[in-house]
Scaffold this active site. Structure first.
Site, PDB file in Angstrom:
ATOM      1  N   SER A   1       0.799  -1.234   0.000  1.00 15.45           N
ATOM      2  CA  SER A   1       0.000   0.000   0.000  1.00 15.45           C
ATOM      3  C   SER A   1       0.831   1.283   0.000  1.00 15.45           C
ATOM      4  CB  SER A   1      -0.972   0.011   1.169  1.00 15.45           C
ATOM      5  OG  SER A   1      -0.295   0.223   2.383  1.00 15.45           O
TER       6      SER A   1
ATOM      7  N   LYS B   1      -0.072   4.885   6.555  1.00 17.65           N
ATOM      8  CA  LYS B   1      -0.638   5.637   5.431  1.00 17.65           C
ATOM      9  C   LYS B   1      -0.144   7.081   5.482  1.00 17.65           C
ATOM     10  CE  LYS B   1      -3.372   2.143   4.412  1.00 17.65           C
ATOM     11  NZ  LYS B   1      -2.985   1.219   3.403  1.00 17.65           N
TER      12      LYS B   1
END
Length: 166
Positions: A48, A92
Site C-alpha cells: 500500500s 498511510k
C-alpha cells in the site's frame, strides 16, 4: 542461635535480590513508557505504501507525541489503528485534515466516477501511496484523529534506504 544467624543471612540476600529486581522493574517501566508514548521502532510491510516503503518490509522509527499535540500535517506518514480491525496497525499518508474538501476516483482502475468529500471535525483523510493496492479512507471514509498512534520519522532498515520518509 544458628537459626537466627541463618535468618539474618537470608534477610540480607533477600534485600539484595529485591534491590536488583527493583532496578530491572524500573528499567522495564521506562522502556514501556518510551516505546508507547515517546518513540518506537515498527516493522511495516505490504504494497500500500509503494514506492515510499518496500514491499518486503522496512523498519521505521515513529514518534508518539505529534498527534497528541495536534501536530499532524498534510503529507505526514502516520501509523493508524485500522478502523476495520483495531488489532492491526496500518501505515498511510495524511492527505486531508478537518475541513478540507477532497475529490477522489471511486475506482482508480476505471478512472471515472469522481467523488467529493469534506473531512469532518476531528478526522483526517489517509491514503496509501499505491492507489491500486491500498485500503484506506477511499474505502472506510475519514478516520477519527484518535486512531492515529504515531508519526513516522525515519526508515532505519534496510541500511541502504536509511533516511526521512517525506
Amino acid at each position: 542461635m544458628r537459626l537466627l544467624s541463618y535468618l539474618k543471612q537470608w534477610r540480607g540476600t533477600a534485600k539484595e535480590a529485591f534491590g536488583q529486581v527493583s532496578v530491572v522493574a524500573k528499567f522495564l517501566c521506562l522502556l514501556h513508557v518510551t516505546d508507547r508514548y515517546l518513540i518506537s521502532s515498527t516493522h511495516v510491510q505490504g504494497p500500500s505504501m509503494l514506492p515510499t516503503l518496500n514491499l518486503t518490509g522496512d523498519v521505521i522509527l515513529a514518534e508518539h507525541l505529534s498527534h497528541r499535540f495536534g501536530r499532524i500535517g498534510l503529507g505526514d506518514v502516520v501509523l493508524v489503528r485500522s478502523p476495520r480491525d483495531p488489532s492491526r496497525m496500518v501505515t498511510k499518508r495524511v492527505l486531508g485534515l478537518e475541513g478540507h474538501r477532497l475529490s477522489f476516483s471511486a475506482d482508480p482502475l476505471v478512472g471515472d466516477g469522481s467523488i467529493s468529500v469534506v473531512v469532518p471535525k476531528g478526522h483526517v483523510w489517509i491514503q496509501g501511496d499505491n492507489l491500486y493496492a491500498s485500503t484506506d479512507s477511499r474505502h472506510f471514509g475519514p478516520i477519527p484523529y484518535n486512531l492515529i498512534e504515531g508519526k513516522a520519522l525515519l526508515r532505519v532498515w534496510p541500511p541502504e534506504c536509511f533516511g526521512s520518509l517525506r
